[in-house]
Design an enzyme around this catalytic site. Structure first.
Site, short mmCIF file in Angstrom:
data_model
loop_
_atom_site.label_atom_id
_atom_site.label_comp_id
_atom_site.label_asym_id
_atom_site.label_seq_id
_atom_site.Cartn_x
_atom_site.Cartn_y
_atom_site.Cartn_z
N TYR A 164 26.21 63.71 51.08
CA TYR A 164 27.32 63.86 50.13
C TYR A 164 27.62 65.33 49.87
O TYR A 164 28.77 65.77 49.89
CB TYR A 164 26.93 63.14 48.84
CG TYR A 164 27.91 63.25 47.70
CD1 TYR A 164 29.07 62.49 47.67
CD2 TYR A 164 27.65 64.10 46.62
CE1 TYR A 164 29.95 62.57 46.60
CE2 TYR A 164 28.52 64.19 45.55
CZ TYR A 164 29.67 63.43 45.55
OH TYR A 164 30.53 63.52 44.49
N LYS A 168 31.07 67.35 50.75
CA LYS A 168 31.87 67.97 49.69
C LYS A 168 32.06 69.47 49.94
O LYS A 168 33.10 70.04 49.62
CB LYS A 168 31.21 67.72 48.33
CG LYS A 168 31.29 66.27 47.86
CD LYS A 168 32.71 65.74 47.89
CE LYS A 168 32.85 64.40 47.19
NZ LYS A 168 34.23 63.86 47.29
#
Length: 304
Positions: A164, A168
């Site tokens: 993640y 990002k």
């Protein structure tokens, strides 16, 4: 109904729930026609269903707005293209895209499998690229448009969400690249790092001192989609929204440098780097160390 986005067509991915839904509803309330995209999966990306996107369309229509549902998976090039094509075929133009779609598969780096890495990066990072790619071609011809990607404070690093966090961080670089490459065509690109109560934030293993609601985030997104934001030249920026707070992140730049005439050797680096170039403190690591010290002392660490 307002008119901040009157006459505009906006596509929102991940718009079936949480922040995406709030953005879709807010954009429609400000006069935009909205393409509501959501593959309708669980937090981990399983069990897709088109019902959540259709439900948001009904909400928009019940409030007097205009929206259309698209249930395609934006982690594929065809899915990203479909979001843009539906906007064009239904409304004849596309003025803004907001890429909120995302999933989580949490695991420590040393235990993370390919099946836990690939879908997260595909949904967040590639899912932003596929929509940006298709939308930017249209906006280049229009000589106008706005791209908005969704990042996270976790782009600084994460203990158990390397997939993640990496995705990002990639979104921030993608947004900055879009801002640079599309500037001459009148297209802006920005990123939003929200802190809000959603399905994904519910699993954060620490108390967040600053957190708001999806509607707080939606208000900023609507502004970034608007003509006033474009007229102010807002592009290539990363904003955090956390309840009552809006903050802008620093742009990356070199902090300190050292030079060696005749080139560097390992010995010379070992002698000079610690004192001259040094290190930059890593906020998340400092916080972890504080938490560890507090745990050893039986104290409860304060969330920042």
């Amino acid at each position: 109904m307002g008119n901040f986005l009157a006459g505009k067509v906006v596509a929102v991915t991940g718009a079936g729930r949480g922040i995406g839904r709030a953005v879709a509803l807010a954009a429609a309330a400000e006069g935009a026609k909205v393409v509501v995209n959501d593959y309708g999966v669980a937090v981990d990306g399983a069990s897709p269903s088109s019902e959540v996107a259709e439900a948001v369309v009904k909400e928009v229509e019940a409030a007097g707005g205009d929206a259309v549902a698209v249930a395609d998976d934006v982690s594929t090039m065809a899915g990203g293209r479909r979001v843009v094509d539906v906007a064009l075929s239904t409304y004849g133009r596309l003025d803004g895209v907001v890429c909120v779609a995302g999933i989580l598969r949490e695991r420590m780096l040393f235990n993370m499998s390919e099946d836990e890495w690939d879908p997260v990066v595909a949904t967040h990072l590639k899912g932003t690229f596929t929509v940006f790619r298709a939308a930017s071609a249209v906006m280049r011809e229009q000589r106008a448009g706005t791209l908005i990607g969704f990042t996270s404070g976790n782009h600084q690093g994460s203990v158990s969400q390397a997939n993640y966090s990496a995705a990002k961080g990639g979104i921030i670089s993608l947004v900055r690249s879009a801002a640079l490459g599309l500037h001459k065509y009148g297209v802006t690109a920005n990123a939003v790092a929200p802190v809000a109560r959603t399905r994904m934030s519910a699993g954060v293993p620490m108390e967040l001192a600053e957190i708001g609601e999806p509607e707080d985030v939606a208000a900023l997104v609507v502004y970034l989609l608007s003509d006033p934001a474009r007229e102010q030249g807002i592009t290539g920026q990363v904003y955090t929204v956390a309840g009552a707070k809006i903050a802008v992140w620093a742009q990356p730049r070199e902090v300190r440098a050292a030079y060696a005439s005749g080139g560097w050797t390992v010995e010379r680096i070992a002698e000079l780097l610690p004192g001259s170039v040094g290190v930059e403190p890593m906020p998340m690591l400092q916080r972890l160390r504080e938490m560890e010290r507090a745990a050893r002392g039986g104290e409860r660490p304060n969330a920042q």
